[in-house]
Design a protein around this motif. Structure first.
Motif, PDB file in Angstrom:
ATOM      1  N   SER A  62      -2.309   0.560  -4.734  1.00 46.51           N
ATOM      2  CA  SER A  62      -1.831  -0.381  -5.742  1.00 46.51           C
ATOM      3  C   SER A  62      -2.106   0.140  -7.150  1.00 46.51           C
ATOM      4  O   SER A  62      -1.236   0.084  -8.026  1.00 46.51           O
ATOM      5  CB  SER A  62      -2.518  -1.738  -5.543  1.00 46.51           C
ATOM      6  OG  SER A  62      -2.205  -2.621  -6.597  1.00 46.51           O
ATOM      7  N   THR A  63      -3.305   0.690  -7.364  1.00 42.82           N
ATOM      8  CA  THR A  63      -3.666   1.248  -8.663  1.00 42.82           C
ATOM      9  C   THR A  63      -2.773   2.425  -9.030  1.00 42.82           C
ATOM     10  O   THR A  63      -2.264   2.525 -10.151  1.00 42.82           O
ATOM     11  CB  THR A  63      -5.140   1.711  -8.655  1.00 42.82           C
ATOM     12  OG1 THR A  63      -5.987   0.591  -8.406  1.00 42.82           O
ATOM     13  CG2 THR A  63      -5.524   2.351  -9.978  1.00 42.82           C
ATOM     14  N   LYS A  71       0.681   1.419 -10.196  1.00 45.53           N
ATOM     15  CA  LYS A  71       0.679   0.855 -11.557  1.00 45.53           C
ATOM     16  C   LYS A  71       0.658   1.956 -12.615  1.00 45.53           C
ATOM     17  O   LYS A  71       1.152   1.770 -13.729  1.00 45.53           O
ATOM     18  CB  LYS A  71      -0.535  -0.053 -11.747  1.00 45.53           C
ATOM     19  CG  LYS A  71      -0.489  -1.351 -10.977  1.00 45.53           C
ATOM     20  CD  LYS A  71      -1.784  -2.123 -11.163  1.00 45.53           C
ATOM     21  CE  LYS A  71      -1.797  -3.380 -10.310  1.00 45.53           C
ATOM     22  NZ  LYS A  71      -3.100  -4.099 -10.400  1.00 45.53           N
TER      23      LYS A  71
END
Length: 243
Positions: free
Chosen positions: A192-193, A196
């Motif tokens: 997820s990081t 982003k």
């Protein structure tokens, strides 16, 4: 004449990394080791000072993270070692790959000054230093999205390391996160990081260290799109509030 203190371990290099250093490279590492041990009398550059520990945790470990099936260092590239400390993994990697121009980044001025003296004395022409915090450096146009390769070891959690590294990479560049501990469940959080920040996890490699038989994990992240200008966030925020 320098008295050799570091082991060669050529058979181990061959067995584990299918490669071995040249005589010239071994001599350069011996000089590096002795200079760092001498500098340690003035400032604590590293707690790893015993020859076998230094070989495994600084030299072998630094080069184990460079997977040439993932990272192409045949052409001239720019790399950055984030939070370099005593110069690892950046200096050993620069020794083996003269086409790679390595910037050693650290926020501690005294450490960088000593590293500069060592680099000058040992004539490491493809290494240079940079003083600063990655949160600040990553927002400066001169450095942002400039590098083909980012190496980061023992600086923070995987998410924090990714936020430090990806803003500095060109699209197509590779970040290598050096980790001592890794769990499969961590991949979901990191994925997820990475997304982003404009990246993609392309490989996770677990290896056993040759002497102490501990597990090292190397995470390879490719920059696939431009990182938002809001990253990296201001000093301290990535650690206090990881993505």
């Amino acid at each position: 004449m320098i008295c050799n203190l570091l082991p060669d371990f050529n058979e181990i290099w061959q067995k584990t990394l299918h490669w071995e250093p040249t005589k010239s490279q071994l001599e350069q590492w011996e000089k590096l080791y002795q200079e760092i041990i001498s500098a340690n009398c003035k400032i604590n550059l590293t707690r790893i000072t015993e020859p076998k520990d230094f070989w495994e945790k600084h030299l072998w470990d630094s080069l184990a993270g460079i997977d040439t099936k993932i990272i192409d260092i045949k052409s001239s590239l720019k790399g950055i070692d984030i939070g370099t400390g005593a110069g690892f993994p950046g200096i050993p990697v620069a020794t083996i790959y003269p086409n790679l121009q390595v910037t050693l980044l650290d926020s501690k001025i005294k450490k960088i000054k000593l590293i500069n003296l060592i680099l000058d004395k040992l004539k490491f022409i493809n290494c240079k230093t940079l003083i600063g915090r990655s949160e600040t450096i990553g927002q400066i146009k001169k450095y942002r999205e400039t590098y083909d390769l980012a190496l980061i070891r023992a600086v923070g959690t995987p998410s924090v390391c990714t936020e430090y590294a990806l803003p500095l990479l060109k699209i197509g560049g590779i970040a290598v996160l050096y980790r001592g501990h890794w769990h499969d469940k961590d991949k979901l959080t990191l994925k997820s990081t990475v997304e982003k920040l404009g990246g993609k996890i392309i490989s996770i490699k677990n290896v056993e260290t040759p002497l102490t038989k501990s597990i090292r994990t190397f995470i390879y992240i490719k920059k696939i799109s431009t990182t938002s200008q809001k990253f990296p966030r201001q000093i301290g925020i990535p650690n206090r509030n990881p993505l």
